[in-house]
Write an enzyme that holds these catalytic residues in place. Structure first.
Site, PDB file in Angstrom:
ATOM      1  N   HIS A  10       0.803  -1.229   0.000  1.00 14.15           N
ATOM      2  CA  HIS A  10       0.000   0.000   0.000  1.00 14.15           C
ATOM      3  C   HIS A  10       0.834   1.275   0.000  1.00 14.15           C
ATOM      4  CE1 HIS A  10      -3.588  -2.201  -0.229  1.00 14.15           C
ATOM      5  NE2 HIS A  10      -3.259  -2.930   0.817  1.00 14.15           N
ATOM      6  N   HIS A  43       3.454  -8.087  -3.028  1.00 11.22           N
ATOM      7  CA  HIS A  43       2.665  -8.908  -3.961  1.00 11.22           C
ATOM      8  C   HIS A  43       2.808  -8.307  -5.353  1.00 11.22           C
ATOM      9  CE1 HIS A  43      -1.594 -10.775  -4.861  1.00 11.22           C
ATOM     10  NE2 HIS A  43      -0.690 -11.120  -5.751  1.00 11.22           N
ATOM     11  N   ARG A  49      -0.703  -3.389 -10.047  1.00 12.40           N
ATOM     12  CA  ARG A  49      -1.440  -2.228  -9.518  1.00 12.40           C
ATOM     13  C   ARG A  49      -0.732  -1.534  -8.360  1.00 12.40           C
ATOM     14  NH1 ARG A  49      -6.521  -5.105  -6.526  1.00 12.40           N
ATOM     15  NH2 ARG A  49      -6.791  -6.048  -8.571  1.00 12.40           N
ATOM     16  N   GLU A  70       4.857 -12.449  -2.702  1.00 12.92           N
ATOM     17  CA  GLU A  70       3.515 -13.024  -2.856  1.00 12.92           C
ATOM     18  C   GLU A  70       3.201 -13.023  -4.339  1.00 12.92           C
ATOM     19  OE1 GLU A  70       1.045 -11.089   0.397  1.00 12.92           O
ATOM     20  OE2 GLU A  70      -0.369 -11.533  -1.208  1.00 12.92           O
ATOM     21  N   THR A 100      -8.596  -7.077  -3.097  1.00 12.01           N
ATOM     22  CA  THR A 100      -7.457  -7.709  -2.446  1.00 12.01           C
ATOM     23  C   THR A 100      -7.685  -9.217  -2.505  1.00 12.01           C
ATOM     24  OG1 THR A 100      -6.214  -7.879  -0.370  1.00 12.01           O
ATOM     25  CG2 THR A 100      -8.571  -7.492  -0.160  1.00 12.01           C
ATOM     26  N   GLU A 151       0.498 -20.448   4.853  1.00 12.16           N
ATOM     27  CA  GLU A 151      -0.020 -19.209   5.452  1.00 12.16           C
ATOM     28  C   GLU A 151      -1.529 -19.378   5.552  1.00 12.16           C
ATOM     29  OE1 GLU A 151       1.099 -15.393   3.743  1.00 12.16           O
ATOM     30  OE2 GLU A 151      -0.618 -14.437   4.727  1.00 12.16           O
ATOM     31  N   HIS A 190      -3.939 -11.681   6.545  1.00  9.99           N
ATOM     32  CA  HIS A 190      -5.044 -11.040   5.842  1.00  9.99           C
ATOM     33  C   HIS A 190      -6.039 -10.434   6.823  1.00  9.99           C
ATOM     34  CE1 HIS A 190      -7.627  -9.762   2.656  1.00  9.99           C
ATOM     35  NE2 HIS A 190      -6.590  -9.993   1.861  1.00  9.99           N
ATOM     36  N   GLY A 212      -0.293  -5.852   6.344  1.00  8.64           N
ATOM     37  CA  GLY A 212      -0.070  -4.720   5.456  1.00  8.64           C
ATOM     38  C   GLY A 212      -0.984  -3.553   5.752  1.00  8.64           C
ATOM     39  N   HIS A 213      -2.241  -3.669   5.340  1.00  6.91           N
ATOM     40  CA  HIS A 213      -3.133  -2.519   5.310  1.00  6.91           C
ATOM     41  C   HIS A 213      -3.269  -1.800   6.655  1.00  6.91           C
ATOM     42  CE1 HIS A 213      -6.966  -0.327   4.879  1.00  6.91           C
ATOM     43  NE2 HIS A 213      -6.492  -0.108   3.664  1.00  6.91           N
TER      44      HIS A 213
HETATM   45  N1  PXP Z   1      -1.186 -12.387   3.323  1.00 10.83           N
HETATM   46  C1  PXP Z   1      -1.620 -12.507   2.047  1.00 10.83           C
HETATM   47  C2  PXP Z   1      -1.436 -13.813   1.361  1.00 10.83           C
HETATM   48  C3  PXP Z   1      -2.196 -11.412   1.375  1.00 10.83           C
HETATM   49  O1  PXP Z   1      -2.631 -11.555   0.101  1.00 10.83           O
HETATM   50  C4  PXP Z   1      -2.293 -10.177   2.041  1.00 10.83           C
HETATM   51  C5  PXP Z   1      -2.836  -8.984   1.309  1.00 10.83           C
HETATM   52  O2  PXP Z   1      -1.958  -8.606   0.312  1.00 10.83           O
HETATM   53  C6  PXP Z   1      -1.822 -10.099   3.354  1.00 10.83           C
HETATM   54  C7  PXP Z   1      -1.297 -11.230   3.984  1.00 10.83           C
HETATM   55  C8  PXP Z   1      -1.886  -8.832   4.115  1.00 10.83           C
HETATM   56  O3  PXP Z   1      -3.217  -8.468   4.307  1.00 10.83           O
HETATM   57  P1  PXP Z   1      -3.569  -7.075   4.920  1.00 10.83           P
HETATM   58  O4  PXP Z   1      -3.103  -6.028   3.954  1.00 10.83           O
HETATM   59  O5  PXP Z   1      -5.058  -7.125   5.066  1.00 10.83           O
HETATM   60  O6  PXP Z   1      -2.842  -6.987   6.241  1.00 10.83           O
END
Ligand code: PXP
Length: 236
Positions: A10, A43, A49, A70, A100, A151, A190, A212-213
Site C-alpha cells: 500500500h 505482492h 497495480r 507473494e 485484495t 499461510e 489477511h 499490510g493494510h
Molecule cells: N497475506 C496474504 C497472502 C495477502 O494476500 C495479504 C494482502 O496482500 C496479506 C497477507 C496482508 O493483508 P492485509 O493487507 O489485510 O494486512
C-alpha cells in the site's frame, strides 16, 4: 514470540496514485526492518497495480532481510521469482477484479500443478508457502506436495464479529494444530489489525504474521517505526 512480516504494497499504491517516486516502498521496508520486523512482503500482481518489477529487484538488492514475494502461480511471475530469488514465494489466488486477495488457494484441486511449482521454487533455492484456508484437505495437500510453509487465511476471522469470529478462530486453531503435527511451518495473514491480533496468537505453531493494510494505515499518523513497534508489542 511470533514474528512480524510487513507488507508494503500500500505504500506503492499511494506512490502510484501520482506516478512518481514518493512515498518510497523501499524506505518503508527499511524502516520496518529497523523497527524489528523479520521480513518484507510484497505482492507482484499480474496487473502491477501496486508493486512493480523494479520494486522487487530493489527490495532484493537493497535489503539484507527476508523477502517474501507473494504471487499467483502464473508463468510470467514464476519466472520473475526464479530470477530475483526471494527467500520465500507465497502462492496466492489472484483475480483481476478483486480489491485484495479474497480467499485461500485451492491446492487440493490440482496437487500435481502445485507439486511442480514446489519443485521449481526449490530448484531455484526458494522456500515456498501456500496461502490456504484452515481446511484439513488443503493442509494435507500442502504437506504432501512438499510445501515448506502454509499461510493460513485469516480474512474470514478478521471480517467476522462475536460468535462468528470465535468460530473462524476455532478453525484456524484446528488448522494450526494439524499443520504443526505434519511438521509444516505455520504463518497467518489477511485483515489482521491492532484490535484482532491477540486471539490469533493461540494458533498452534504460529511463527509469523503478515500484515499490510492496518499497519500502513496506522503509519500514516504515527510513522512506520512506531506502527511496527506497537504491533510487535501486541505479538509478544
Ligand atoms: N497475506 C496474504 C497472502 C495477502 O494476500 C495479504 C494482502 O496482500 C496479506 C497477507 C496482508 O493483508 P492485509 O493487507 O489485510 O494486512
Amino acid at each position: 514470540m511470533i514474528q512480524l512480516a510487513v507488507n508494503i504494497d500500500h505504500v506503492a499504491t499511494v506512490r502510484n496514485a501520482r506516478g512518481g517516486i514518493n512515498p518510497d516502498p523501499i524506505l518503508a521496508a527499511k524502516q520496518s526492518i529497523d523497527a524489528g520486523a523479520i521480513g518484507i512482503v510484497c505482492h507482484l500482481r499480474e496487473d502491477r497495480r501496486h508493486i512493480k518489477d523494479a520494486d522487487v529487484v530493489a527490495l532484493r538488492h537493497d535489503l539484507h532481510t527476508k523477502l517474501d514475494l507473494e504471487m499467483a502461480a502464473k508463468e510470467e511471475i514464476i519466472r520473475i521469482a526464479e530470477k530475483v530469488k526471494p527467500e520465500l514465494a507465497t502462492i496466492v489466488p489472484e483475480n483481476r477484479e478483486e480489491l485484495t486477495t479474497e480467499c485461500g488457494l485451492n491446492i487440493a484441486a490440482d496437487p500435481q500443478r502445485y507439486a511442480e511449482l514446489v519443485q521449481r521454487m526449490h530448484d531455484a533455492g526458494i522456500e515456498i508457502s501456500f496461502f490456504i484456508e484452515p481446511d484439513v484437505k488443503q493442509i494435507e495437500t500442502a504437506h504432501k506436495i512438499g510445501a515448506d510453509i502454509i499461510e493460513l487465511h485469516t480474512g474470514t476471522y478478521s471480517d467476522a464479529h462475536g460468535s462468528k469470529a470465535k468460530e473462524a478462530l476455532d478453525l484456524l486453531v484446528k488448522g494450526g494444530a494439524i499443520a504443526q503435527e505434519l511438521g509444516l511451518k505455520v504463518t497467518a495473514g489477511h485483515g489482521l489489525d491492532y484490535h484482532n491480533i491477540t486471539p490469533i496468537k493461540s494458533i498452534p505453531g504460529l511463527v509469523e504474521v503478515s500484515i499490510g493494510h492496518a499497519l500502513i494505515s496506522r503509519a500514516l499518523f504515527i510513522g512506520i517505526p512506531q506502527a511496527v513497534k506497537e504491533m510487535l508489542l501486541l505479538l509478544e
